[in-house]
Design a protein around this motif. Structure first.
Motif, mmCIF file in Angstrom:
data_model
loop_
_atom_site.group_PDB
_atom_site.id
_atom_site.type_symbol
_atom_site.label_atom_id
_atom_site.label_comp_id
_atom_site.label_asym_id
_atom_site.label_seq_id
_atom_site.Cartn_x
_atom_site.Cartn_y
_atom_site.Cartn_z
ATOM 1 N N ILE A 19 -50.049 44.090 51.220
ATOM 2 C CA ILE A 19 -49.497 45.174 52.716
ATOM 3 C C ILE A 19 -50.268 44.525 53.806
ATOM 4 O O ILE A 19 -49.210 44.436 54.833
ATOM 5 C CB ILE A 19 -49.511 46.486 52.046
ATOM 6 C CG1 ILE A 19 -49.284 46.784 51.189
ATOM 7 C CG2 ILE A 19 -49.062 47.376 53.002
ATOM 8 C CD1 ILE A 19 -49.594 47.720 50.497
ATOM 9 N N LEU A 20 -51.386 44.359 54.011
ATOM 10 C CA LEU A 20 -52.167 43.709 55.670
ATOM 11 C C LEU A 20 -51.441 42.822 55.860
ATOM 12 O O LEU A 20 -50.824 41.925 56.698
ATOM 13 C CB LEU A 20 -53.359 44.647 55.783
ATOM 14 C CG LEU A 20 -53.708 45.791 55.191
ATOM 15 C CD1 LEU A 20 -55.428 45.751 55.336
ATOM 16 C CD2 LEU A 20 -53.205 46.560 56.646
ATOM 17 N N ILE A 36 -46.399 51.100 56.906
ATOM 18 C CA ILE A 36 -45.811 52.093 56.602
ATOM 19 C C ILE A 36 -44.976 51.543 55.627
ATOM 20 O O ILE A 36 -44.708 51.681 54.327
ATOM 21 C CB ILE A 36 -46.107 53.247 57.100
ATOM 22 C CG1 ILE A 36 -46.873 54.289 58.342
ATOM 23 C CG2 ILE A 36 -44.651 54.222 56.887
ATOM 24 C CD1 ILE A 36 -47.286 55.522 58.907
ATOM 25 N N ASN A 37 -43.969 50.562 56.766
ATOM 26 C CA ASN A 37 -43.486 50.591 56.565
ATOM 27 C C ASN A 37 -43.044 48.789 55.264
ATOM 28 O O ASN A 37 -42.420 49.176 54.841
ATOM 29 C CB ASN A 37 -41.866 49.230 57.151
ATOM 30 C CG ASN A 37 -41.837 50.080 58.699
ATOM 31 O OD1 ASN A 37 -41.782 51.454 58.884
ATOM 32 N ND2 ASN A 37 -41.341 49.621 59.886
ATOM 33 N N ILE A 38 -44.423 48.650 55.617
ATOM 34 C CA ILE A 38 -44.093 47.185 54.111
ATOM 35 C C ILE A 38 -45.352 48.119 52.459
ATOM 36 O O ILE A 38 -43.941 48.168 51.418
ATOM 37 C CB ILE A 38 -45.470 46.061 54.512
ATOM 38 C CG1 ILE A 38 -45.199 45.667 55.624
ATOM 39 C CG2 ILE A 38 -45.241 45.630 52.908
ATOM 40 C CD1 ILE A 38 -43.608 44.942 55.351
ATOM 41 N N SER A 39 -45.704 49.384 52.650
ATOM 42 C CA SER A 39 -45.903 49.896 51.806
ATOM 43 C C SER A 39 -44.932 50.440 51.482
ATOM 44 O O SER A 39 -44.924 50.713 50.078
ATOM 45 C CB SER A 39 -46.664 50.503 51.695
ATOM 46 O OG SER A 39 -46.969 51.489 53.511
ATOM 47 N N PHE A 40 -43.786 50.776 52.117
ATOM 48 C CA PHE A 40 -42.936 51.879 51.402
ATOM 49 C C PHE A 40 -41.891 50.351 50.216
ATOM 50 O O PHE A 40 -41.821 50.965 49.085
ATOM 51 C CB PHE A 40 -41.912 52.205 52.552
ATOM 52 C CG PHE A 40 -40.413 52.352 52.216
ATOM 53 C CD1 PHE A 40 -40.489 54.074 51.672
ATOM 54 C CD2 PHE A 40 -39.230 52.367 52.066
ATOM 55 C CE1 PHE A 40 -39.500 54.535 51.060
ATOM 56 C CE2 PHE A 40 -38.047 52.619 51.804
ATOM 57 C CZ PHE A 40 -37.948 53.780 51.172
ATOM 58 N N TYR A 41 -41.739 49.616 50.639
ATOM 59 C CA TYR A 41 -41.251 48.793 49.829
ATOM 60 C C TYR A 41 -42.050 48.846 48.639
ATOM 61 O O TYR A 41 -41.145 48.885 47.563
ATOM 62 C CB TYR A 41 -40.517 47.256 50.738
ATOM 63 C CG TYR A 41 -40.029 47.440 51.837
ATOM 64 C CD1 TYR A 41 -38.356 48.126 51.337
ATOM 65 C CD2 TYR A 41 -40.052 47.058 53.456
ATOM 66 C CE1 TYR A 41 -37.505 47.662 52.738
ATOM 67 C CE2 TYR A 41 -39.513 47.092 54.447
ATOM 68 C CZ TYR A 41 -37.869 47.849 53.830
ATOM 69 O OH TYR A 41 -36.609 47.508 54.994
ATOM 70 N N PHE A 107 -51.052 56.544 49.410
ATOM 71 C CA PHE A 107 -51.376 56.371 50.935
ATOM 72 C C PHE A 107 -50.915 55.737 51.860
ATOM 73 O O PHE A 107 -51.291 56.110 53.637
ATOM 74 C CB PHE A 107 -51.924 54.495 51.051
ATOM 75 C CG PHE A 107 -53.287 54.580 50.110
ATOM 76 C CD1 PHE A 107 -54.354 55.381 49.799
ATOM 77 C CD2 PHE A 107 -53.495 53.308 49.556
ATOM 78 C CE1 PHE A 107 -55.392 55.728 49.670
ATOM 79 C CE2 PHE A 107 -54.837 53.467 48.095
ATOM 80 C CZ PHE A 107 -55.778 54.156 48.879
ATOM 81 N N MET A 108 -48.916 55.678 51.809
ATOM 82 C CA MET A 108 -47.953 55.632 53.106
ATOM 83 C C MET A 108 -48.031 56.695 53.453
ATOM 84 O O MET A 108 -47.785 57.131 54.288
ATOM 85 C CB MET A 108 -47.075 54.889 52.064
ATOM 86 C CG MET A 108 -45.946 55.640 53.281
ATOM 87 S SD MET A 108 -44.189 55.185 52.187
ATOM 88 C CE MET A 108 -44.172 56.473 50.797
ATOM 89 N N LEU A 109 -47.650 58.032 51.997
ATOM 90 C CA LEU A 109 -47.988 59.704 53.074
ATOM 91 C C LEU A 109 -48.837 60.005 54.015
ATOM 92 O O LEU A 109 -48.729 60.499 55.253
ATOM 93 C CB LEU A 109 -47.522 60.268 51.668
ATOM 94 C CG LEU A 109 -46.461 60.734 50.741
ATOM 95 C CD1 LEU A 109 -46.379 61.044 49.620
ATOM 96 C CD2 LEU A 109 -45.928 60.794 52.104
ATOM 97 N N ALA A 114 -50.818 60.704 59.367
ATOM 98 C CA ALA A 114 -51.348 60.017 60.608
ATOM 99 C C ALA A 114 -50.954 59.908 61.531
ATOM 100 O O ALA A 114 -50.902 59.780 62.997
ATOM 101 C CB ALA A 114 -52.409 58.772 60.118
ATOM 102 N N TYR A 115 -49.670 59.364 61.134
ATOM 103 C CA TYR A 115 -48.734 58.432 62.384
ATOM 104 C C TYR A 115 -48.012 59.727 63.282
ATOM 105 O O TYR A 115 -47.891 59.571 64.386
ATOM 106 C CB TYR A 115 -47.768 57.799 61.850
ATOM 107 C CG TYR A 115 -46.824 56.601 63.029
ATOM 108 C CD1 TYR A 115 -47.243 55.829 63.821
ATOM 109 C CD2 TYR A 115 -45.381 57.229 63.307
ATOM 110 C CE1 TYR A 115 -46.020 55.465 64.474
ATOM 111 C CE2 TYR A 115 -44.684 56.807 63.702
ATOM 112 C CZ TYR A 115 -44.938 55.488 64.679
ATOM 113 O OH TYR A 115 -44.377 54.959 64.942
ATOM 114 N N TYR A 116 -47.406 60.897 62.559
ATOM 115 C CA TYR A 116 -46.352 61.508 62.768
ATOM 116 C C TYR A 116 -47.717 62.405 63.575
ATOM 117 O O TYR A 116 -47.220 63.470 64.886
ATOM 118 C CB TYR A 116 -45.629 62.335 62.437
ATOM 119 C CG TYR A 116 -44.881 61.258 62.094
ATOM 120 C CD1 TYR A 116 -43.757 61.520 63.193
ATOM 121 C CD2 TYR A 116 -44.125 60.794 60.895
ATOM 122 C CE1 TYR A 116 -42.255 60.574 63.151
ATOM 123 C CE2 TYR A 116 -42.910 59.607 60.873
ATOM 124 C CZ TYR A 116 -42.665 60.103 61.643
ATOM 125 O OH TYR A 116 -40.939 59.496 61.829
#
Length: 117
Positions: A19-20, A36-41, A107-109, A114-116
């Motif tokens: 993902i990184l 977040i975007n890549i881990s969603f996919y 991990f994405m959640l 953390a982002y919001y």
């Protein structure tokens, strides 16, 4: 430690590294939003593949698969009951894909919170 547990931890670690790397490849930088975007996919891919395997192994596509096999077969004397079903031929275990999809999604959640916040 159990070798099965070690293998799962290794695969989760490799998924996070992938993902990184993909985040750096597509966005030219590694940020929380790109992670977040890549881990969603990745999560969607793992979960959808596990659900596809589940529906195949449940026998949902058996009649369709047998019908296509019968229509496109070169042997015209073949009977419908002689054709192996798709659920018998696909023996891939769906549980690891589901597990890695859930862990990556978790991990994405966490990253979304953390982002919001």
């Amino acid at each position: 430690m159990d070798s099965h547990f070690k293998k799962r931890v290794l695969l989760v670690t490799l998924t996070q590294i992938a993902i990184l790397v993909l985040s750096f490849f597509f966005y030219k930088k590694i940020t929380l939003l790109s992670y977040i975007n890549i881990s969603f996919y990745m999560t969607a891919t793992f979960l959808l593949l596990s659900l596809l395997l589940y529906t195949i192994q449940s026998g949902f596509y058996d009649a369709i698969g047998k019908s296509f096999n019968l229509v496109f077969s070169k042997d015209r004397k073949r009977k419908f009951t002689e054709i192996p079903s798709l659920s018998e031929m696909v023996t891939i275990d769906k549980r690891p894909l589901f597990f890695h999809g859930l862990v990556t999604g978790l991990f994405m959640l966490i990253s979304l919170v953390a982002y919001y916040v």
